[in-house]
Enzyme design. Structure first.
Site, PDB file in Angstrom:
ATOM      1  N   ASP A  33       1.587   4.017   2.812  1.00 28.23           N
ATOM      2  CA  ASP A  33       0.535   4.816   2.170  1.00 28.23           C
ATOM      3  C   ASP A  33       1.116   5.978   1.349  1.00 28.23           C
ATOM      4  O   ASP A  33       1.266   5.845   0.141  1.00 28.23           O
ATOM      5  CB  ASP A  33      -0.478   5.318   3.217  1.00 28.23           C
ATOM      6  CG  ASP A  33      -1.860   5.580   2.632  1.00 28.23           C
ATOM      7  OD1 ASP A  33      -2.092   5.269   1.441  1.00 28.23           O
ATOM      8  OD2 ASP A  33      -2.732   6.084   3.375  1.00 28.23           O
ATOM      9  N   ASP A  34       1.429   7.095   2.005  1.00 25.62           N
ATOM     10  CA  ASP A  34       1.979   8.286   1.333  1.00 25.62           C
ATOM     11  C   ASP A  34       3.134   8.804   2.186  1.00 25.62           C
ATOM     12  O   ASP A  34       2.996   9.800   2.898  1.00 25.62           O
ATOM     13  CB  ASP A  34       0.889   9.348   1.188  1.00 25.62           C
ATOM     14  CG  ASP A  34      -0.298   8.843   0.392  1.00 25.62           C
ATOM     15  OD1 ASP A  34      -0.202   8.822  -0.848  1.00 25.62           O
ATOM     16  OD2 ASP A  34      -1.301   8.438   1.012  1.00 25.62           O
ATOM     17  N   HIS A  50       0.860  -1.191   0.000  1.00 27.28           N
ATOM     18  CA  HIS A  50       0.000   0.000   0.000  1.00 27.28           C
ATOM     19  C   HIS A  50       0.891   1.233   0.000  1.00 27.28           C
ATOM     20  O   HIS A  50       1.245   1.770   1.042  1.00 27.28           O
ATOM     21  CB  HIS A  50      -0.927  -0.034   1.230  1.00 27.28           C
ATOM     22  CG  HIS A  50      -1.992   1.017   1.227  1.00 27.28           C
ATOM     23  ND1 HIS A  50      -3.207   0.850   1.874  1.00 27.28           N
ATOM     24  CD2 HIS A  50      -2.044   2.247   0.659  1.00 27.28           C
ATOM     25  CE1 HIS A  50      -3.947   1.934   1.711  1.00 27.28           C
ATOM     26  NE2 HIS A  50      -3.254   2.808   0.984  1.00 27.28           N
ATOM     27  N   HIS A  94      -9.517   0.582  -1.652  1.00 25.38           N
ATOM     28  CA  HIS A  94      -9.522   1.230  -0.341  1.00 25.38           C
ATOM     29  C   HIS A  94     -10.943   1.121   0.206  1.00 25.38           C
ATOM     30  O   HIS A  94     -11.915   1.456  -0.500  1.00 25.38           O
ATOM     31  CB  HIS A  94      -9.181   2.713  -0.469  1.00 25.38           C
ATOM     32  CG  HIS A  94      -7.724   3.010  -0.662  1.00 25.38           C
ATOM     33  ND1 HIS A  94      -6.972   2.461  -1.655  1.00 25.38           N
ATOM     34  CD2 HIS A  94      -6.888   3.829   0.035  1.00 25.38           C
ATOM     35  CE1 HIS A  94      -5.729   2.928  -1.566  1.00 25.38           C
ATOM     36  NE2 HIS A  94      -5.652   3.765  -0.551  1.00 25.38           N
ATOM     37  N   GLU A  99     -11.401   2.990   5.634  1.00 22.78           N
ATOM     38  CA  GLU A  99     -10.401   3.928   6.171  1.00 22.78           C
ATOM     39  C   GLU A  99     -11.203   4.982   6.948  1.00 22.78           C
ATOM     40  O   GLU A  99     -11.202   4.988   8.174  1.00 22.78           O
ATOM     41  CB  GLU A  99      -9.582   4.559   5.040  1.00 22.78           C
ATOM     42  CG  GLU A  99      -8.551   5.598   5.507  1.00 22.78           C
ATOM     43  CD  GLU A  99      -7.835   6.314   4.347  1.00 22.78           C
ATOM     44  OE1 GLU A  99      -8.328   6.292   3.202  1.00 22.78           O
ATOM     45  OE2 GLU A  99      -6.767   6.924   4.620  1.00 22.78           O
ATOM     46  N   HIS A 138       1.163   4.731  -2.490  1.00 20.51           N
ATOM     47  CA  HIS A 138       0.775   5.549  -3.645  1.00 20.51           C
ATOM     48  C   HIS A 138       2.056   6.215  -4.113  1.00 20.51           C
ATOM     49  O   HIS A 138       2.644   7.000  -3.355  1.00 20.51           O
ATOM     50  CB  HIS A 138      -0.256   6.599  -3.248  1.00 20.51           C
ATOM     51  CG  HIS A 138      -1.502   6.007  -2.668  1.00 20.51           C
ATOM     52  ND1 HIS A 138      -2.631   5.778  -3.419  1.00 20.51           N
ATOM     53  CD2 HIS A 138      -1.784   5.566  -1.414  1.00 20.51           C
ATOM     54  CE1 HIS A 138      -3.565   5.238  -2.648  1.00 20.51           C
ATOM     55  NE2 HIS A 138      -3.075   5.099  -1.426  1.00 20.51           N
TER      56      HIS A 138
HETATM   57  N1  HPA Z   1      -6.913   7.026   0.950  1.00 23.96           N
HETATM   58  C1  HPA Z   1      -7.550   7.303  -0.177  1.00 23.96           C
HETATM   59  N2  HPA Z   1      -6.944   7.794  -1.249  1.00 23.96           N
HETATM   60  C2  HPA Z   1      -5.632   8.010  -1.195  1.00 23.96           C
HETATM   61  C3  HPA Z   1      -4.925   7.760  -0.044  1.00 23.96           C
HETATM   62  C4  HPA Z   1      -5.593   7.219   1.075  1.00 23.96           C
HETATM   63  O1  HPA Z   1      -5.026   6.923   2.153  1.00 23.96           O
HETATM   64  N3  HPA Z   1      -3.636   8.099  -0.325  1.00 23.96           N
HETATM   65  C5  HPA Z   1      -3.593   8.529  -1.596  1.00 23.96           C
HETATM   66  N4  HPA Z   1      -4.810   8.493  -2.128  1.00 23.96           N
HETATM   67 ZN    ZN Z   2      -3.935   4.632   0.338  1.00 26.64          ZN
END
Ligand code: HPA
Ligand code: ZN
Length: 335
Positions: free
Chosen positions: A277-278, A16, A196, A199, A18
């Site tokens: 994630d990011d 996971h 996703h 969350e 991006h």
């Molecule tokens: N959630 C949804 N979209 C996203 C995320 C996330 O954590 N990171 C980058 N795009």
């Molecule tokens: Zn994500």
């Protein structure tokens, strides 16, 4: 051996990430200057200072603005190469990269430009670092199903270069079922499916992603824990969840890491993995996520081995690819 060294030595898969979320402010400024793109910040420090998010949407607004610095194949190549080098230092042996083509095609960047740059980095990462990878095309759920279908048309000549599709962006108000037909089409084309869900969105979205989209892995999925019957199903079917602890705190899914539910997820028998994630926006790459959640929840080393093992087994690699990594993992665990 100190804990961070132990974590880095565990062979693991990142499932996971991006790739646009690995754009560090320094590279963002370099690319923006090179490409003549205006950024909404005066400096690298001002960018970092702006990374104080209230929720998913407040993050996404900055994430899409930052991605505006990426224009050429070379930019995507450099972005992904920087990620692979950083992940390699953290003991990542395999990475499955999300990319958001709609963010780029909407600005006039060709789908092929994005794909060519990412693929060049993937080839080089395998050759130079020994890190293998797959690409996962994500549809943006704040855009329409028609837009997702148009993106699939862009992808169609390149399906041998894309392993799976996912669903990301603003979750609340955009239930998975809106994308049922495009996911069915992707499945018929032989693509693997993830999304996703859970969350910020409710457990029903996780259920819907499983039952109506037919996904094989849930990205995040932490809110599934609110529904015990759903958890039973995820355990029974061994559906992996790609959890991102630092992201969850930065986007206020949990008030702090000590209140994260990852340890309870493990105790319930869920196939949990840890991911970044990011990382450029949330304060750490994969090993930092492992370290901080281990310290906050008092995880022991056998839990960390389980998390790493889960990541390898939950990846889209073959058993033959996994075998040497799993053997190496057990060797580190026993040492
Ligand atoms: N959630 C949804 N979209 C996203 C995320 C996330 O954590 N990171 C980058 N795009
Ligand atoms: Zn994500």
């Amino acid at each position: 051996m100190d804990l961070m060294t132990f974590i880095r030595r565990l062979p693991k898969a990142e499932l996971h990430i991006h790739i646009e979320g690995s754009l560090e402010p320094e590279m963002m400024f370099d690319l923006a200057r090179r490409n003549g793109v205006a950024l909404p910040y005066a400096s690298v420090e001002a960018a970092r200072a702006a990374y104080a998010f209230e929720d998913l949407q407040s993050f996404l607004d900055l994430y899409y603005a930052g991605a505006g610095a990426l224009l050429h194949g070379q930019d995507f190549y450099e972005l992904a190469m920087a990620y692979f080098r950083r992940a390699h230092e953290d003991g990542v042996v395999h990475a499955e990269l999300f990319f958001d083509p709609q963010t780029h095609t909407a600005r006039g960047v060709a789908f092929e430009t994005v794909l060519d740059g990412l693929e060049q980095a993937a080839t080089e990462a395998k050759a130079q670092l020994g890190v293998s990878s797959r690409l996962i095309l994500c549809f943006l759920r704040h855009l329409s199903e028609a837009d997702a279908f148009a993106t699939l048309e862009h992808a169609r000549p390149h399906l041998h270069r894309i392993h799976a599709v996912g669903l990301d962006s603003s979750e609340l108000g955009h239930p998975p079922a809106e994308f049922e037909r495009v996911f069915a089409c992707c499945r018929d084309l032989g693509l693997r499916l993830v999304a996703h869900a859970g969350e910020e969105g409710p457990p029903e979205y996780v259920r819907e992603a499983l039952d109506r989209l037919g996904i094989e892995r849930v990205d995040h999925g932490v809110r599934a824990m609110e529904d015990p019957v759903l958890v039973d199903k995820l355990v029974r079917e061994r559906v992996p969840l790609t959890v991102c602890p630092l992201s969850n705190v930065r986007l206020r899914v949990f008030p702090d890491l000590a209140r994260h539910n990852l340890k309870r997820m493990l105790a319930r028998g869920l196939c949990v993995t840890v991911n970044s994630d990011d990382p450029a926006y949330f304060g750490g790459y994969i090993a930092q996520n492992f370290l901080e959640i281990a310290l906050a929840l008092n995880l022991d080393r056998s839990d960390l081995v389980t998390l790493a093992r889960n990541s390898l087994q939950a990846s889209f690699t073959t058993r033959a690819e996994q075998a040497p990594w799993l053997a190496q993992l057990e060797a580190v665990a026993e040492a």
